[in-house]
Motif scaffolding. Structure first.
Motif, PDB file in Angstrom:
ATOM      1  N   GLY A   1      33.569  51.523  42.067  1.00 24.44           N
ATOM      2  CA  GLY A   1      33.262  52.187  40.915  1.00 24.44           C
ATOM      3  C   GLY A   1      34.128  53.246  40.351  1.00 24.44           C
ATOM      4  N   HIS A   2      34.799  53.796  41.273  1.00 25.49           N
ATOM      5  CA  HIS A   2      35.885  54.851  41.143  1.00 25.49           C
ATOM      6  C   HIS A   2      37.344  54.586  41.684  1.00 25.49           C
ATOM      7  N   ASN A   3      37.192  53.334  42.162  1.00 24.82           N
ATOM      8  CA  ASN A   3      38.692  52.966  42.854  1.00 24.82           C
ATOM      9  C   ASN A   3      39.035  51.512  42.334  1.00 24.82           C
ATOM     10  N   LEU A   4      40.072  51.491  41.324  1.00 27.83           N
ATOM     11  CA  LEU A   4      40.431  49.977  40.780  1.00 27.83           C
ATOM     12  C   LEU A   4      41.056  49.191  41.757  1.00 27.83           C
ATOM     13  N   ASP A   5      41.615  49.648  42.996  1.00 31.83           N
ATOM     14  CA  ASP A   5      42.162  48.884  43.818  1.00 31.83           C
ATOM     15  C   ASP A   5      41.094  48.055  44.817  1.00 31.83           C
ATOM     16  N   ILE A   6      39.878  48.786  44.944  1.00 33.84           N
ATOM     17  CA  ILE A   6      38.932  47.974  45.519  1.00 33.84           C
ATOM     18  C   ILE A   6      38.205  47.152  44.762  1.00 33.84           C
ATOM     19  N   LEU A   7      38.074  47.520  43.250  1.00 35.79           N
ATOM     20  CA  LEU A   7      37.226  46.561  42.392  1.00 35.79           C
ATOM     21  C   LEU A   7      38.226  45.251  42.348  1.00 35.79           C
ATOM     22  N   LYS A   8      39.565  45.314  42.368  1.00 33.14           N
ATOM     23  CA  LYS A   8      40.162  44.051  42.093  1.00 33.14           C
ATOM     24  C   LYS A   8      40.088  43.259  43.217  1.00 33.14           C
ATOM     25  N   THR A   9      39.455  43.461  44.496  1.00 29.83           N
ATOM     26  CA  THR A   9      39.419  42.579  45.423  1.00 29.83           C
ATOM     27  C   THR A   9      37.785  41.676  45.452  1.00 29.83           C
ATOM     28  N   ILE A  10      37.124  42.339  44.233  1.00 24.67           N
ATOM     29  CA  ILE A  10      35.808  41.315  44.163  1.00 24.67           C
ATOM     30  C   ILE A  10      36.089  40.146  43.630  1.00 24.67           C
ATOM     31  N   SER A  11      35.311  38.850  44.084  1.00 27.62           N
ATOM     32  CA  SER A  11      35.719  37.666  43.606  1.00 27.62           C
ATOM     33  C   SER A  11      34.334  37.020  43.118  1.00 27.62           C
ATOM     34  N   PRO A  12      34.365  36.286  42.213  1.00 31.27           N
ATOM     35  CA  PRO A  12      33.155  35.658  41.912  1.00 31.27           C
ATOM     36  C   PRO A  12      32.441  34.668  42.856  1.00 31.27           C
ATOM     37  N   ASP A  13      33.151  34.300  43.944  1.00 31.13           N
ATOM     38  CA  ASP A  13      32.632  33.523  44.825  1.00 31.13           C
ATOM     39  C   ASP A  13      31.809  34.359  46.103  1.00 31.13           C
ATOM     40  N   LYS A  14      31.572  35.811  45.652  1.00 31.37           N
ATOM     41  CA  LYS A  14      31.050  36.515  46.681  1.00 31.37           C
ATOM     42  C   LYS A  14      29.975  37.484  45.904  1.00 31.37           C
ATOM     43  N   ILE A  15      29.321  36.593  45.001  1.00 31.02           N
ATOM     44  CA  ILE A  15      28.009  37.134  44.093  1.00 31.02           C
ATOM     45  C   ILE A  15      27.051  35.911  44.276  1.00 31.02           C
ATOM     46  N   GLU A  16      25.653  36.461  44.145  1.00 29.99           N
ATOM     47  CA  GLU A  16      24.793  35.531  44.107  1.00 29.99           C
ATOM     48  C   GLU A  16      23.802  35.989  42.966  1.00 29.99           C
TER      49      GLU A  16
ATOM     50  N   ILE B   1      22.847  62.558  41.219  1.00 30.27           N
ATOM     51  CA  ILE B   1      23.163  60.943  41.244  1.00 30.27           C
ATOM     52  C   ILE B   1      24.262  60.815  40.593  1.00 30.27           C
ATOM     53  N   ARG B   2      25.113  59.915  40.733  1.00 33.74           N
ATOM     54  CA  ARG B   2      26.147  59.449  39.945  1.00 33.74           C
ATOM     55  C   ARG B   2      25.806  57.763  39.840  1.00 33.74           C
ATOM     56  N   ILE B   3      26.362  57.277  38.598  1.00 36.16           N
ATOM     57  CA  ILE B   3      26.046  56.016  38.376  1.00 36.16           C
ATOM     58  C   ILE B   3      27.386  55.441  37.803  1.00 36.16           C
ATOM     59  N   PHE B   4      28.207  54.625  38.307  1.00 38.61           N
ATOM     60  CA  PHE B   4      29.540  53.978  38.026  1.00 38.61           C
ATOM     61  C   PHE B   4      29.155  52.556  37.221  1.00 38.61           C
ATOM     62  N   PHE B   5      29.813  52.222  36.041  1.00 42.53           N
ATOM     63  CA  PHE B   5      29.777  50.953  35.494  1.00 42.53           C
ATOM     64  C   PHE B   5      31.090  50.631  35.035  1.00 42.53           C
ATOM     65  N   ARG B   6      31.634  49.813  35.940  1.00 41.25           N
ATOM     66  CA  ARG B   6      33.055  49.483  35.591  1.00 41.25           C
ATOM     67  C   ARG B   6      33.553  48.260  35.164  1.00 41.25           C
ATOM     68  N   PRO B   7      34.190  47.901  34.074  1.00 42.93           N
ATOM     69  CA  PRO B   7      34.415  46.790  33.572  1.00 42.93           C
ATOM     70  C   PRO B   7      35.459  45.799  34.454  1.00 42.93           C
ATOM     71  N   LEU B   8      34.766  44.483  34.649  1.00 43.00           N
ATOM     72  CA  LEU B   8      35.529  43.733  35.426  1.00 43.00           C
ATOM     73  C   LEU B   8      36.499  42.831  34.494  1.00 43.00           C
ATOM     74  N   PRO B   9      37.642  42.237  35.172  1.00 43.84           N
ATOM     75  CA  PRO B   9      38.386  41.573  34.388  1.00 43.84           C
ATOM     76  C   PRO B   9      37.940  40.325  33.550  1.00 43.84           C
ATOM     77  N   PHE B  10      38.445  40.010  32.371  1.00 46.80           N
ATOM     78  CA  PHE B  10      37.881  38.718  31.631  1.00 46.80           C
ATOM     79  C   PHE B  10      37.666  37.624  32.491  1.00 46.80           C
ATOM     80  N   GLU B  11      38.269  37.277  33.189  1.00 49.46           N
ATOM     81  CA  GLU B  11      38.545  36.167  34.126  1.00 49.46           C
ATOM     82  C   GLU B  11      37.532  35.906  35.101  1.00 49.46           C
ATOM     83  N   PHE B  12      36.740  37.048  35.370  1.00 51.69           N
ATOM     84  CA  PHE B  12      35.701  36.943  36.225  1.00 51.69           C
ATOM     85  C   PHE B  12      34.626  36.174  35.782  1.00 51.69           C
ATOM     86  N   PHE B  13      34.133  36.617  34.464  1.00 51.51           N
ATOM     87  CA  PHE B  13      33.067  35.688  33.830  1.00 51.51           C
ATOM     88  C   PHE B  13      33.405  35.002  32.358  1.00 51.51           C
TER      89      PHE B  13
END
Length: 201
Positions: free
Chosen positions: A95-110, A33-45
């Motif tokens: 977790g291993h592709n920053l281009d995808i990570l950048k598409t996550i926005s705060p309005d998509k989480i609960e 198993i692999r676990i990825f913990f990737r930091p989000l930009p400061f602006e996210f939270f």
């Protein structure tokens, strides 16, 4: 608790982890198993946050667990809020592709209420667990509450997740062979925003 200790936990969490050694030694009971913990930009939270995913090593683009996490300093403890993602499959691989990570926005989480983790510094490691017993998960047709125990060092991550029946408190799902033991393959600590980002920007 000082900001420096909170940042230490965040820097230790930030990484790509693998339980290859455990799996190789006991293939019957432990998948690789692999676990990825990737930091989000400061602006996210407006602070420290992570995107995480857990996946089998042979299929890194199909994670079986994804989440968003906000790290909060609470004095004697570090509190990590957990969030679920809407349409999580859209962000698989972040977790291993920053281009995808950048598409996550705060309005998509609960927010996943009652499912936050609480960490404390103990000796030379951080030990954490889920708050209370009201993090409810439906599995195998049963209502269960999560028991999650985690130990983190600079280079290792050990976790044990179990789902307990809310009525008889017997284990319904989770490891029956002990905790998963991960080693850090790569650190992402250099991607963490500093807490003075808002001041310097």
């Amino acid at each position: 608790m000082s900001d420096s200790l909170m940042m230490k936990l965040a820097s230790w969490m930030a990484g790509d982890f693998s339980n290859y050694q455990q799996s190789f030694a006991d293939t019957k009971n432990f998948a690789h198993i692999r676990i990825f913990f990737r930091p989000l930009p400061f602006e996210f939270f407006e602070g420290i946050g992570f995107y995480s995913e857990q996946t089998y090593d042979y299929d890194l683009w199909t994670p079986y667990r994804q989440g968003i996490h906000r790290v909060v300093d609470r004095g004697e403890e570090i509190y990590i809020e957990n969030y679920s993602l809407q349409d999580a499959y859209l962000y698989a691989g972040a977790g291993h592709n920053l281009d995808i990570l950048k598409t996550i926005s705060p309005d998509k989480i609960e927010r996943r209420h009652n499912c936050s983790m609480v960490f404390r510094w103990e000796g030379d490691l951080f030990r954490g667990g889920v708050e209370g017993n009201k993090c409810l998960i439906e599995k195998y047709g049963k209502s269960t509450y999560l028991i999650s125990e985690v130990e983190i060092t600079e280079t290792t991550w050990m976790s044990l997740d179990r789902g307990m029946d809310i009525n008889n408190h017997e284990q319904v799902w989770g490891s029956e062979h002990g905790p998963l033991k991960f080693d850090k393959r790569q650190s992402f600590a250099n991607e963490l925003p500093t807490l003075n980002t808002s001041v310097s920007s």
